[in-house]
Design a protein around this motif. Sequence first.
Motif, PDB file in Angstrom:
ATOM      1  N   GLN A  37       9.528  14.237  -1.628  1.00  0.00           N
ATOM      2  CA  GLN A  37       8.268  14.474  -1.988  1.00  0.00           C
ATOM      3  C   GLN A  37       7.021  13.812  -1.753  1.00  0.00           C
ATOM      4  OE1 GLN A  37       8.695  14.624  -6.305  1.00  0.00           O
ATOM      5  NE2 GLN A  37      10.009  16.501  -6.319  1.00  0.00           N
ATOM      6  N   ALA A  38       6.353  14.198  -0.808  1.00  0.00           N
ATOM      7  CA  ALA A  38       5.292  13.389  -0.114  1.00  0.00           C
ATOM      8  C   ALA A  38       4.346  12.978  -1.163  1.00  0.00           C
ATOM      9  CB  ALA A  38       4.497  14.137   0.972  1.00  0.00           C
ATOM     10  N   ASP A  39       4.138  13.830  -2.298  1.00  0.00           N
ATOM     11  CA  ASP A  39       2.934  13.436  -3.321  1.00  0.00           C
ATOM     12  C   ASP A  39       3.308  12.328  -4.005  1.00  0.00           C
ATOM     13  OD1 ASP A  39       1.655  15.788  -2.415  1.00  0.00           O
ATOM     14  OD2 ASP A  39       2.439  17.004  -4.112  1.00  0.00           O
ATOM     15  N   ARG A  40       4.629  11.995  -4.427  1.00  0.00           N
ATOM     16  CA  ARG A  40       5.168  11.017  -5.258  1.00  0.00           C
ATOM     17  C   ARG A  40       5.084   9.562  -4.476  1.00  0.00           C
ATOM     18  NH1 ARG A  40      10.212  11.622  -5.057  1.00  0.00           N
ATOM     19  NH2 ARG A  40      10.767   9.928  -4.150  1.00  0.00           N
ATOM     20  N   LEU A  41       5.341   9.783  -3.320  1.00  0.00           N
ATOM     21  CA  LEU A  41       5.324   8.626  -2.342  1.00  0.00           C
ATOM     22  C   LEU A  41       3.494   8.256  -2.051  1.00  0.00           C
ATOM     23  CD1 LEU A  41       8.103   9.277   0.010  1.00  0.00           C
ATOM     24  CD2 LEU A  41       8.063   7.461  -1.604  1.00  0.00           C
ATOM     25  N   GLN A  42       2.851   9.353  -2.000  1.00  0.00           N
ATOM     26  CA  GLN A  42       1.515   8.985  -1.859  1.00  0.00           C
ATOM     27  C   GLN A  42       0.735   8.217  -2.899  1.00  0.00           C
ATOM     28  OE1 GLN A  42      -0.752  12.456  -0.757  1.00  0.00           O
ATOM     29  NE2 GLN A  42      -2.643  11.266  -0.430  1.00  0.00           N
ATOM     30  N   GLN A  43       1.144   8.635  -4.049  1.00  0.00           N
ATOM     31  CA  GLN A  43       0.882   8.033  -5.224  1.00  0.00           C
ATOM     32  C   GLN A  43       1.201   6.436  -5.181  1.00  0.00           C
ATOM     33  OE1 GLN A  43      -1.118   9.313  -7.680  1.00  0.00           O
ATOM     34  NE2 GLN A  43      -0.938   7.195  -8.929  1.00  0.00           N
ATOM     35  N   MET A  75       2.421  13.289   5.915  1.00  0.00           N
ATOM     36  CA  MET A  75       3.145  14.720   6.537  1.00  0.00           C
ATOM     37  C   MET A  75       4.645  14.541   6.015  1.00  0.00           C
ATOM     38  SD  MET A  75       3.295  15.509  10.512  1.00  0.00           S
ATOM     39  CE  MET A  75       4.723  16.646  11.286  1.00  0.00           C
ATOM     40  N   GLN A  76       4.878  15.850   5.628  1.00  0.00           N
ATOM     41  CA  GLN A  76       6.502  16.081   5.229  1.00  0.00           C
ATOM     42  C   GLN A  76       7.146  16.491   6.321  1.00  0.00           C
ATOM     43  OE1 GLN A  76       6.699  17.489   1.226  1.00  0.00           O
ATOM     44  NE2 GLN A  76       8.734  17.715   1.342  1.00  0.00           N
ATOM     45  N   VAL A  77       8.339  15.856   6.563  1.00  0.00           N
ATOM     46  CA  VAL A  77       9.404  16.437   7.630  1.00  0.00           C
ATOM     47  C   VAL A  77      10.654  16.629   7.014  1.00  0.00           C
ATOM     48  CG1 VAL A  77      10.609  15.515   9.712  1.00  0.00           C
ATOM     49  CG2 VAL A  77       8.305  14.593   9.250  1.00  0.00           C
ATOM     50  N   ALA A  78      11.101  17.859   7.338  1.00  0.00           N
ATOM     51  CA  ALA A  78      12.160  18.450   6.586  1.00  0.00           C
ATOM     52  C   ALA A  78      13.634  17.816   7.121  1.00  0.00           C
ATOM     53  CB  ALA A  78      12.323  20.044   6.938  1.00  0.00           C
ATOM     54  N   LYS A 109       0.219  -1.803   4.267  1.00  0.00           N
ATOM     55  CA  LYS A 109      -1.180  -1.413   4.094  1.00  0.00           C
ATOM     56  C   LYS A 109      -1.943  -2.775   4.631  1.00  0.00           C
ATOM     57  CE  LYS A 109      -3.027   1.351   1.026  1.00  0.00           C
ATOM     58  NZ  LYS A 109      -3.528   2.075  -0.069  1.00  0.00           N
ATOM     59  N   HIS A 110      -1.473  -3.851   4.113  1.00  0.00           N
ATOM     60  CA  HIS A 110      -2.155  -5.289   4.544  1.00  0.00           C
ATOM     61  C   HIS A 110      -2.150  -5.427   6.346  1.00  0.00           C
ATOM     62  CE1 HIS A 110      -3.616  -9.446   4.608  1.00  0.00           C
ATOM     63  NE2 HIS A 110      -2.289  -9.714   5.393  1.00  0.00           N
ATOM     64  N   LEU A 111      -0.993  -5.078   6.934  1.00  0.00           N
ATOM     65  CA  LEU A 111      -0.913  -5.091   8.375  1.00  0.00           C
ATOM     66  C   LEU A 111      -1.838  -4.159   9.066  1.00  0.00           C
ATOM     67  CD1 LEU A 111       0.694  -6.031  10.837  1.00  0.00           C
ATOM     68  CD2 LEU A 111       2.400  -4.294  10.471  1.00  0.00           C
ATOM     69  N   ALA A 112      -1.862  -2.842   8.395  1.00  0.00           N
ATOM     70  CA  ALA A 112      -2.747  -1.870   9.070  1.00  0.00           C
ATOM     71  C   ALA A 112      -4.122  -2.214   9.001  1.00  0.00           C
ATOM     72  CB  ALA A 112      -2.607  -0.439   8.468  1.00  0.00           C
ATOM     73  N   SER A 113      -4.585  -3.225   7.626  1.00  0.00           N
ATOM     74  CA  SER A 113      -5.939  -3.584   7.672  1.00  0.00           C
ATOM     75  C   SER A 113      -6.420  -4.514   8.681  1.00  0.00           C
ATOM     76  CB  SER A 113      -5.989  -4.010   6.217  1.00  0.00           C
ATOM     77  OG  SER A 113      -7.257  -4.768   5.929  1.00  0.00           O
ATOM     78  N   GLN A 114      -5.341  -5.478   8.868  1.00  0.00           N
ATOM     79  CA  GLN A 114      -5.571  -6.562   9.932  1.00  0.00           C
ATOM     80  C   GLN A 114      -5.618  -6.197  11.250  1.00  0.00           C
ATOM     81  OE1 GLN A 114      -5.484 -10.037   9.250  1.00  0.00           O
ATOM     82  NE2 GLN A 114      -6.067  -9.329   7.322  1.00  0.00           N
ATOM     83  N   LEU A 115      -4.931  -4.994  11.559  1.00  0.00           N
ATOM     84  CA  LEU A 115      -5.097  -4.464  12.853  1.00  0.00           C
ATOM     85  C   LEU A 115      -6.284  -3.512  13.280  1.00  0.00           C
ATOM     86  CD1 LEU A 115      -1.265  -3.729  13.535  1.00  0.00           C
ATOM     87  CD2 LEU A 115      -2.635  -5.411  14.793  1.00  0.00           C
ATOM     88  N   GLY A 116      -6.707  -3.103  11.962  1.00  0.00           N
ATOM     89  CA  GLY A 116      -7.878  -2.112  11.905  1.00  0.00           C
ATOM     90  C   GLY A 116      -7.410  -0.815  12.427  1.00  0.00           C
ATOM     91  N   ALA A 117      -6.236  -0.611  11.846  1.00  0.00           N
ATOM     92  CA  ALA A 117      -5.477   0.851  12.250  1.00  0.00           C
ATOM     93  C   ALA A 117      -5.213   1.723  11.165  1.00  0.00           C
ATOM     94  CB  ALA A 117      -4.070   0.490  13.134  1.00  0.00           C
ATOM     95  N   SER A 118      -5.024   3.186  11.483  1.00  0.00           N
ATOM     96  CA  SER A 118      -4.896   4.001  10.184  1.00  0.00           C
ATOM     97  C   SER A 118      -3.083   4.148  10.088  1.00  0.00           C
ATOM     98  CB  SER A 118      -5.370   5.270  10.968  1.00  0.00           C
ATOM     99  OG  SER A 118      -4.692   5.841  11.897  1.00  0.00           O
ATOM    100  N   LEU A 119      -2.944   4.568   8.953  1.00  0.00           N
ATOM    101  CA  LEU A 119      -1.433   4.766   8.582  1.00  0.00           C
ATOM    102  C   LEU A 119      -1.214   6.268   8.595  1.00  0.00           C
ATOM    103  CD1 LEU A 119      -0.536   2.554   5.510  1.00  0.00           C
ATOM    104  CD2 LEU A 119       0.300   2.374   7.785  1.00  0.00           C
ATOM    105  N   GLN A 120      -0.172   6.695   9.526  1.00  0.00           N
ATOM    106  CA  GLN A 120       0.275   8.296   9.192  1.00  0.00           C
ATOM    107  C   GLN A 120       1.694   8.119   8.692  1.00  0.00           C
ATOM    108  OE1 GLN A 120       0.500  10.215  12.874  1.00  0.00           O
ATOM    109  NE2 GLN A 120       1.087  12.178  11.783  1.00  0.00           N
ATOM    110  N   VAL A 121       2.087   8.399   7.457  1.00  0.00           N
ATOM    111  CA  VAL A 121       3.185   8.270   6.842  1.00  0.00           C
ATOM    112  C   VAL A 121       4.098   9.609   6.896  1.00  0.00           C
ATOM    113  CG1 VAL A 121       4.466   7.950   4.470  1.00  0.00           C
ATOM    114  CG2 VAL A 121       2.046   6.745   5.230  1.00  0.00           C
ATOM    115  N   LEU A 122       5.214   9.575   7.633  1.00  0.00           N
ATOM    116  CA  LEU A 122       6.081  10.555   7.722  1.00  0.00           C
ATOM    117  C   LEU A 122       7.174  10.520   6.405  1.00  0.00           C
ATOM    118  CD1 LEU A 122       6.555  10.616  11.535  1.00  0.00           C
ATOM    119  CD2 LEU A 122       4.739  12.020  10.230  1.00  0.00           C
TER     120      LEU A 122
END
Length: 831
Positions: free
Chosen positions: A590-596, A610-613, A572-585
């Motif tokens: 469980q995406a909900d647990r990792l999102q927390q 985004m969840q990938v099977a 998140k710090h790297l994304a903030s420094q680059l002014g970029a967004s994060l797309q997490v695959l």
Amino acid sequence: MESILGLSLPFKDPILIFGICMVVILATPLLFERLRLPGLIGPIVAGVVLGSSVLNILERGQAIELLGNVGLLYIMFLSGLEINMSQFRKNRDRSLVFGLITFTIPQVLGTIIFRYLLGFDWAASILIASMFASHTLVPYPIISRLGIMKNDAVVTTVGGTILTDTVALLVLVVVARGYEGELTTTFWITLALSMIIYIAAVIYLLPLLARWFFRNVSDGGKSEFIFVLAVVFILSYLARAVGTEAILGAFLVGLTLNGLIPERSRLMNRIQFFGETFIIPFFLIFIGLLVDVSVLASGFTAWIVMISMLSTNVITKWIAANITRRIYNYSNAEGWVIFGLSTCEAAATLAATLVGYELGIIGDDVLNGVVLMIFATCILGPSIVNRFGREVARQQEEQPYEPGKAPQRILVPLANPSTSEILVNIAAMLRENKSEETVFPLTVVAEETDSENTEVNVAAAERLLAHAVVHAAEIDLPVNPVTRVARNPASGIVEAATERRVSDIVIGWNGASSPQQRIFGTVIDQMLEKSTQQVWVCKINHPVNTFQCLIVVLPTLIDHNPGFYEAVRSLKHLASQLGASLQVLVVNDQADRLQQHFNEVAIEVTTSFMQVATWQELRSYLQKTSNDTNLIILVSAREGTVAHERALEHLPQMLADLQSSFLVLYPSEKEARSFGAFQPQYLPDILTEERVLLNLNTLSYEQTVNALLSTAIDQQDPRHNRVLKALVYDDVGYASEILPGVIISHARVQELKETKMFLGIHPQGVRHERAAQPVHVVVLLLSPAQRTTQDHLAQLAEVAQYFGHVENLDQLIACDNTLQVQDWFERQKTM
């Protein structure tokens, strides 16, 4: 006084004028800071004194007017460039509310006052009110110097500038056209269409042009700097051409280029240096030259107009700042910073004044009153921001570090001159803003039987390090270069990381495949097996500032890794420094647990999940999304850990074959423990009688430390001299904390089996270069190197608490024996 040294006044020689301006820019900030006033005020006051109404040394000629206008645009550009875009997007509602409040209150009250109390007509009243309804970010260099650009209240105020200046300049255009009788439907349609086209072109076309330029032109950064300057001023001119003002164009360009110019980059360093040391001071001198103090003696009208405008400005802006502070629960200091930033008048006010004067809407009295108001607010605003901005900065510094964040030490192994700059750039972006630790560029030289060959290889390695050191200096990154001779390069890297207690290793990979490699190749694979630090393996094909999105791949159960929380924080710090967004695959989890977990890290970054099977589905997705604007980050796991899968070993080569830019992040394998998880050892257990020395009469701090160390480490022991020198001179990994009358030197030491504390009492006091007064109590705290930094610092905090009451220190200094010392410590526990 019509001449000085035979030269007629005002001076006409451009070389002399430029030299005088340079002296002003150099001397006046230093003088005003000695007087405990903001240095920013110095050039303004100098401009008044040297101007036509006082000494008549300088006049507002074309050269100074040009540089003054350039400086004004540069302030607006910098304010847009340095704003935290993630925080700005989060705060856009706050900025909108503040902008409406800080524009509407001055505009309405100002119009009423000048129409009904001072007797101006409607056109003049509306125009004059718009002059102080807007504001200019004159104190912004102070905000930048204090490092509070990303403070919530500052971001809200800077964002509100967009609204206030836009609406104020629209009021100017409407009043001017209405006064000329040209306020037709065609005018409104033309103005709206031209502004829509202009804004769309800047927002959508400029990033494409900038990314293309940054990717394809590389000459050490000179062309990048010239490109940015050209874009700023050409687009600022086009903003004026479409019917608005150049300052809005400069601000919009800053916002648009925000994500393409990282905060820690060579280009940003040059932009800030050029503006703050040269261009912006000329604008401040220009403001001073506008002031004609003689009008104050010509009659009461200018006084009435100036006092009316100044008082209305100050009162309404103060009301607006306090309403905003109460709505959003900002601190008192943040409220004053909002007021100081928003009370300064210059850009839009000057534009409205000159247009209104040329059209005859306002006369000489209003013109002079406005200029004097600009001068007064440009003195008042910086003074307030300088005073209360320090308080905001102090409040930010007092916010506690998260446990895992201290200390952060980054090691950058280098082998290829062509990739050294990219690796140093990545290390700079990963480095925490508050970190005081240096980055360690490293070269490992293979040990050979022929010593002459080894020396030649060391010399070549030092040339590679020199290139990295020069680049680090350009981006203002503190480094401590290291050259190491080792039989095995991987072992050399790991040993260097262990000795310097490194938290992160940033290493490059060329993407080439070979029969011997398991994942990356012999050196990196062996290093991963032997290390426990967080490791970043980098394969970057484009400048890092051109990436818009970080695509993060999380394998199953990766959050069970002990270093996962720190990995998320780093991402998140790297994304903030680059002014970029994060797309997490998230792969098969469980995406909900990792999102927390991501939500628990308090860094504002636009993040989607985004969840990938399956791994095959992930490969197909990465092949489709692999492009020049996406940086793929694979969060991997070392072999033998719970999250390790064989599929993780094949992904890096697949990404390399796609010619993708990517990072592979291996989280730390060290157990992450908070301060609260460690119970400090009981003080008498680590401060034994033989390590307490009373009535010391040593002549220097070094002799004092030597006497204390000798009670536990024999002077013949090789560790003794090494630890002595490191403690005295605050070597890497060693530090001294200064308290009134007390110094606590502490470190983690190799081959030490248990924590040891030493106490020395020096009744006469001994001098230390960092202590303002003599030191009477010297404390040494040494922990085993195997103990975590968090545990060591927890013990240090426990020790430091005993010396928090300065008034009780005399009782400790007066102790005659160790029993009295122990009694003193027992008494402190109850306080």
